[in-house]
Design an enzyme around this catalytic site. Structure first.
Site, PDB file in Angstrom:
ATOM      1  N   ASP A   1       0.833  -1.196   0.000  1.00  0.00           N
ATOM      2  CA  ASP A   1       0.000   0.000   0.000  1.00  0.00           C
ATOM      3  C   ASP A   1       0.875   1.257   0.000  1.00  0.00           C
ATOM      4  O   ASP A   1       1.685   1.470   0.915  1.00  0.00           O
ATOM      5  CB  ASP A   1      -0.883   0.004   1.255  1.00  0.00           C
ATOM      6  CG  ASP A   1      -1.845   1.166   1.272  1.00  0.00           C
ATOM      7  OD1 ASP A   1      -2.873   1.084   0.586  1.00  0.00           O
ATOM      8  OD2 ASP A   1      -1.576   2.164   1.972  1.00  0.00           O
TER       9      ASP A   1
ATOM     10  N   TYR B   1       2.764   9.921   0.735  1.00  0.00           N
ATOM     11  CA  TYR B   1       3.765   9.381   1.659  1.00  0.00           C
ATOM     12  C   TYR B   1       5.193   9.732   1.203  1.00  0.00           C
ATOM     13  O   TYR B   1       6.134   9.595   1.977  1.00  0.00           O
ATOM     14  CB  TYR B   1       3.673   7.848   1.763  1.00  0.00           C
ATOM     15  CG  TYR B   1       2.333   7.322   2.206  1.00  0.00           C
ATOM     16  CD1 TYR B   1       1.456   8.114   2.956  1.00  0.00           C
ATOM     17  CD2 TYR B   1       1.929   6.030   1.886  1.00  0.00           C
ATOM     18  CE1 TYR B   1       0.225   7.620   3.350  1.00  0.00           C
ATOM     19  CE2 TYR B   1       0.694   5.537   2.282  1.00  0.00           C
ATOM     20  CZ  TYR B   1      -0.153   6.349   3.002  1.00  0.00           C
ATOM     21  OH  TYR B   1      -1.375   5.867   3.395  1.00  0.00           O
TER      22      TYR B   1
ATOM     23  N   LYS C   1      -2.344   6.134  -4.011  1.00  0.00           N
ATOM     24  CA  LYS C   1      -3.456   7.073  -3.783  1.00  0.00           C
ATOM     25  C   LYS C   1      -3.066   8.452  -4.308  1.00  0.00           C
ATOM     26  O   LYS C   1      -1.899   8.842  -4.171  1.00  0.00           O
ATOM     27  CB  LYS C   1      -3.758   7.195  -2.280  1.00  0.00           C
ATOM     28  CG  LYS C   1      -3.836   5.859  -1.582  1.00  0.00           C
ATOM     29  CD  LYS C   1      -4.100   5.996  -0.094  1.00  0.00           C
ATOM     30  CE  LYS C   1      -3.873   4.681   0.606  1.00  0.00           C
ATOM     31  NZ  LYS C   1      -2.501   4.442   1.054  1.00  0.00           N
TER      32      LYS C   1
HETATM   33  N1  LIG Z   1      -5.448   6.200   3.828  1.00  0.00           N
HETATM   34  C1  LIG Z   1      -4.928   6.832   4.847  1.00  0.00           C
HETATM   35  O1  LIG Z   1      -5.250   8.012   5.093  1.00  0.00           O
HETATM   36  C2  LIG Z   1      -3.941   6.125   5.738  1.00  0.00           C
HETATM   37  C3  LIG Z   1      -3.606   6.686   6.991  1.00  0.00           C
HETATM   38  C4  LIG Z   1      -2.716   5.979   7.800  1.00  0.00           C
HETATM   39  C5  LIG Z   1      -2.168   4.792   7.357  1.00  0.00           C
HETATM   40  N2  LIG Z   1      -2.462   4.300   6.139  1.00  0.00           N
HETATM   41  C6  LIG Z   1      -1.838   3.057   5.608  1.00  0.00           C
HETATM   42  O2  LIG Z   1      -1.869   2.076   6.603  1.00  0.00           O
HETATM   43  C7  LIG Z   1      -0.535   1.613   6.844  1.00  0.00           C
HETATM   44  C8  LIG Z   1      -0.438   1.111   8.253  1.00  0.00           C
HETATM   45  O3  LIG Z   1      -0.262   2.222   9.143  1.00  0.00           O
HETATM   46  P1  LIG Z   1      -0.928   2.305  10.534  1.00  0.00           P
HETATM   47  O4  LIG Z   1      -0.400   3.432  11.289  1.00  0.00           O
HETATM   48  O5  LIG Z   1      -2.334   2.287  10.251  1.00  0.00           O
HETATM   49  O6  LIG Z   1      -0.448   0.928  11.136  1.00  0.00           O
HETATM   50  P2  LIG Z   1      -0.904   0.078  12.390  1.00  0.00           P
HETATM   51  O7  LIG Z   1      -1.070  -1.295  11.862  1.00  0.00           O
HETATM   52  O8  LIG Z   1      -2.001   0.670  13.194  1.00  0.00           O
HETATM   53  O9  LIG Z   1       0.391   0.204  13.279  1.00  0.00           O
HETATM   54  C9  LIG Z   1       1.642  -0.141  12.777  1.00  0.00           C
HETATM   55  C10 LIG Z   1       2.664   0.473  13.684  1.00  0.00           C
HETATM   56  O10 LIG Z   1       2.459  -0.051  14.964  1.00  0.00           O
HETATM   57  C11 LIG Z   1       3.680  -0.330  15.577  1.00  0.00           C
HETATM   58  N3  LIG Z   1       3.469  -1.485  16.439  1.00  0.00           N
HETATM   59  C12 LIG Z   1       2.966  -2.674  16.114  1.00  0.00           C
HETATM   60  N4  LIG Z   1       2.871  -3.477  17.191  1.00  0.00           N
HETATM   61  C13 LIG Z   1       3.341  -2.760  18.217  1.00  0.00           C
HETATM   62  C14 LIG Z   1       3.517  -3.019  19.597  1.00  0.00           C
HETATM   63  N5  LIG Z   1       3.187  -4.197  20.104  1.00  0.00           N
HETATM   64  N6  LIG Z   1       4.031  -2.046  20.363  1.00  0.00           N
HETATM   65  C15 LIG Z   1       4.376  -0.851  19.832  1.00  0.00           C
HETATM   66  N7  LIG Z   1       4.236  -0.536  18.536  1.00  0.00           N
HETATM   67  C16 LIG Z   1       3.725  -1.480  17.747  1.00  0.00           C
HETATM   68  C17 LIG Z   1       4.637  -0.628  14.453  1.00  0.00           C
HETATM   69  O11 LIG Z   1       5.879  -0.115  14.876  1.00  0.00           O
HETATM   70  P3  LIG Z   1       7.286  -0.769  14.476  1.00  0.00           P
HETATM   71  O12 LIG Z   1       7.663  -0.186  13.150  1.00  0.00           O
HETATM   72  O13 LIG Z   1       8.157  -0.316  15.595  1.00  0.00           O
HETATM   73  O14 LIG Z   1       7.077  -2.249  14.410  1.00  0.00           O
HETATM   74  C18 LIG Z   1       4.070   0.159  13.284  1.00  0.00           C
HETATM   75  O15 LIG Z   1       4.740   1.397  13.099  1.00  0.00           O
HETATM   76  C19 LIG Z   1       0.325   2.803   6.508  1.00  0.00           C
HETATM   77  O16 LIG Z   1       1.669   2.456   6.283  1.00  0.00           O
HETATM   78  C20 LIG Z   1      -0.375   3.288   5.273  1.00  0.00           C
HETATM   79  O17 LIG Z   1       0.001   2.490   4.162  1.00  0.00           O
HETATM   80  C21 LIG Z   1      -3.372   4.939   5.335  1.00  0.00           C
END
Ligand SMILES: NC(=O)c1ccc[n+]([C@@H]2O[C@H](COP(=O)([O-])OP(=O)(O)OC[C@H]3O[C@@H](n4cnc5c(N)ncnc54)[C@H](OP(=O)(O)O)[C@@H]3O)[C@@H](O)[C@H]2O)c1
Length: 582
Positions: free
Chosen positions: A345, A350, A375
């Site tokens: 994704d 980004y 996107k």
């Molecule tokens: N469309 C939009 O507007 C939008 C917005 C936000 C995100 N996204 C997409 O979604 C993807 C996922 O992002 P997200 O923020 O939503 O991910 P998430 O799955 O909610 O969280 C992932 C993050 O959580 C951390 N993590 C996982 N397990 C953990 C734990 N046990 N303790 C502490 N930290 C932990 C990871 O850190 P580590 O790196 O340290 O493992 C990673 O940075 C993005 O990369 C993007 O592609 C889209």
């Protein structure tokens, strides 16, 4: 508030008092402090014909800092800064933009500038990395003396009283220092330290260090007087400019009176964002999971869509338009692909499409085995150019899914409908196999559905137990629009300390996985596709264990039910009221 310095009142420099110096002598004395400061700063060191600084030479405690971001309301920053420093001109009271969390956030001298301090600290908390720290340093502008020499009628005292009155009228208090600790606790910080430093006004203390601090405090007080008071006294208190100047002359005179030993306090509070849910990262059963086949669901146009995706936003987000390729991201995407992630994704916004493209090229996996999403964000008003630019950066001929990143830029329904029509053309041209939207609310979907020829295949939204979005999901699913969840781990990353902690921990033990897998599985049980991310191979492998077990319907319901008791929106929050769950 344990502070050894506070145990004893500051002792006076009796010699200085005995001399009974006049105003001019005092000014000369202060001038010598100013000169001593500037000479230490400009005392350059010359080596091999080049000039180097000598101020605190060799004391860079953080030589490997990748990036420092400074924030200011005005564009007054110098351009001669180290290459890893960048500035953003923004109001810290506005919603902070979506971006990766910081290792360290530092705030200083913000009293008189902030109206909602608890919110300011909450925003800082939400953008501090788990394990990271934030520090708040500020004044508590109440003047006092420890020896009773400060009497009623003193003009410095009056000045502080008037400044407090003016700042309170505009709801930007200058008496904040004593509250910082409580605000930090309320925001969620742990391991909080609170230190209080006395700032004497003038060179009257006997202790050489306090004398020097007093001198510098006096210098900044005298030089800052007009800046603090002209606008506040004239515009808020209704004084004339001349009245302020006459008063300031009296303030200066009383400030330099060595027989009055004034002090005010400076507070330093720092705290850590702890991971309250102590996640024991259980090593995944890698042999059993090596190269798992990620199941797919079918989109409304027949395209097979892998149910777990690896995201290149959030933790990887690149600021600005830096051309430098982040090799760490390239390698991590390749690792993800090696582990079995075939759904990647990305987004224009980004800044990481070049890394994604490079990783795809280097992965050696054939194009048709990967599902690539991008996107359109900033270029949404020129979608034909946007898709071409994205494909170029991705080094691809087509993407599998092309999304409008958010609907918040559109001022009218027509603008949104026109953008969707342009996205439909991208599908027709073959540059995207499937098309959809992201962060659309029900009203935005209704808007584009009025004129759509192609129904969006997906709506990618922040979705987790603490943000379940009212009737949005049932609505979109009824139209054949699949829900893609991002931010699924927020209950254990940014919104810890909530009603789900105990249940997640129990279920993690029951299934022999981590809390993260329980959360991912919860979304999968609801038939959503999940996008997650990590910079760590072990964690990425762990997430895939979400494919190896099932939660019972009762457990799914329990998580949903407990999740409703808390509300947390991490992304695009500036577009919503704090209690808006739509
Ligand atoms: N469309 C939009 O507007 C939008 C917005 C936000 C995100 N996204 C997409 O979604 C993807 C996922 O992002 P997200 O923020 O939503 O991910 P998430 O799955 O909610 O969280 C992932 C993050 O959580 C951390 N993590 C996982 N397990 C953990 C734990 N046990 N303790 C502490 N930290 C932990 C990871 O850190 P580590 O790196 O340290 O493992 C990673 O940075 C993005 O990369 C993007 O592609 C889209």
């Amino acid at each position: 508030m344990a502070d050894p310095e506070r145990r004893q009142p500051l002792l006076l420099d009796e010699d200085l008092l005995a001399e009974d110096q006049d105003d001019e002598t005092y000014s000369d004395e202060l001038q010598s402090y100013r000169t001593s400061l500037s000479s230490t700063v400009t005392d350059y060191k010359w080596t091999h014909g080049r000039r180097f600084h000598s101020y605190r030479e060799g004391t860079d405690a953080f030589p490997s800092l990748e990036k420092v971001v400074g924030n200011d309301l005005s564009p007054i920053q110098p351009s001669w800064v180290p290459p890893n420093v960048e500035f953003e001109v923004d109001d810290v009271e506005s919603e902070w933009p979506e971006r990766p969390p910081f290792d360290f956030i530092h705030s200083r001298y913000m009293c008189g500038s902030i109206s909602d301090w608890p919110k300011f600290l909450r925003q800082a908390y939400s953008q501090t990395k788990v394990g990271g720290w934030a520090e708040f340093q500020d004044f508590h502008l109440v003047n006092y003396s420890e020896d009773g020499t400060l009497k009623e009628g003193n003009n410095v005292n009056k000045f502080y009283e008037l400044l407090r009155e003016a700042c309170e009228k505009i709801n930007r208090p200058v008496t904040v220092g004593v509250n910082l600790k409580k605000w930090a606790e309320d925001a969620g910080f742990e391991n909080i330290e609170h230190k209080v430093f006395r700032l004497p006004l003038g060179t009257w203390p006997r202790d050489p260090r306090m004398k020097e601090i007093g001198a510098f405090n006096m210098l900044q007080f005298l030089e800052g007087l007009e800046a603090f008071s002209i606008a506040t006294f004239t515009q808020v208190l209704g004084w004339s400019y001349e009245e302020v100047q006459v008063f300031l002359a009296l303030v200066r005179k009383d400030a330099k009176n060595r027989r009055v030993h004034m002090i005010h306090d400076f507070h330093v509070v720092y705290g850590q964002r702890e991971n309250l849910v102590k996640v024991t990262c259980i090593p995944p059963k890698i042999p059993a999971m090596a190269n798992p086949k990620i199941p797919t669901i079918q989109l409304n146009d027949g395209t097979a869509f892998p149910i777990i995706g690896y995201g290149t936003g959030t933790a990887w987000f690149k600021r600005g338009d830096s051309p430098a390729v982040n090799r760490a991201l390239v390698e991590t995407v390749k690792t993800a692909v090696k582990l079995g992630y075939n759904h990647l994704d990305g987004a224009e916004g980004y800044g990481t499409e070049p890394e994604l493209g490079q990783a795809i090229e280097e992965s050696g996996v054939s194009r048709d085995e990967l599902f690539v999403t991008t996107k359109v964000g900033a270029s949404v008003r020129d979608i034909p150019a946007a898709i071409d630019a994205s494909l170029k950066k991705l080094k691809l001929d087509y993407v599998d899914l092309f999304l409008i990143h958010n609907p918040f830029w559109a001022n009218t329904e027509e603008e949104l409908q026109e953008a969707w029509a342009a996205v439909e053309k991208v599908k027709a041209s073959g540059k995207a196999r499937s098309i959809g939207v992201s962060n659309f609310l029900k009203s935005h979907l209704e808007t584009i559905l009025k004129t759509a020829k192609v129904i969006p295949s997906v709506n990618q939204i922040e979705f987790h137990p603490y943000l379940q979005h009212g009737d949005l999901v049932p609505f979109q699913e009824s139209k054949g629009i699949k829900t893609v969840s991002y931010g699924g781990l927020i209950p254990i990353t940014r919104a810890t300390g909530g009603p789900l902690d105990a249940l997640l921990s129990t279920l993690a033990k029951k299934y022999g996985v981590n809390e993260s897998e329980i959360l991912l599985r919860w979304s999968l049980e609801r038939k959503y596709v999940v996008i997650t991310t990590s910079s760590k191979e072990l964690r990425l492998a762990s997430y895939l264990q979400a494919l190896t077990f099932e939660l019972t319907p009762k457990e799914v319901e329990e998580i949903s039910h407990l999740g409703q008791q808390k509300h947390y929106r991490a992304f695009w929050a500036g577009n919503f009221a704090s209690d808006d769950r739509s």
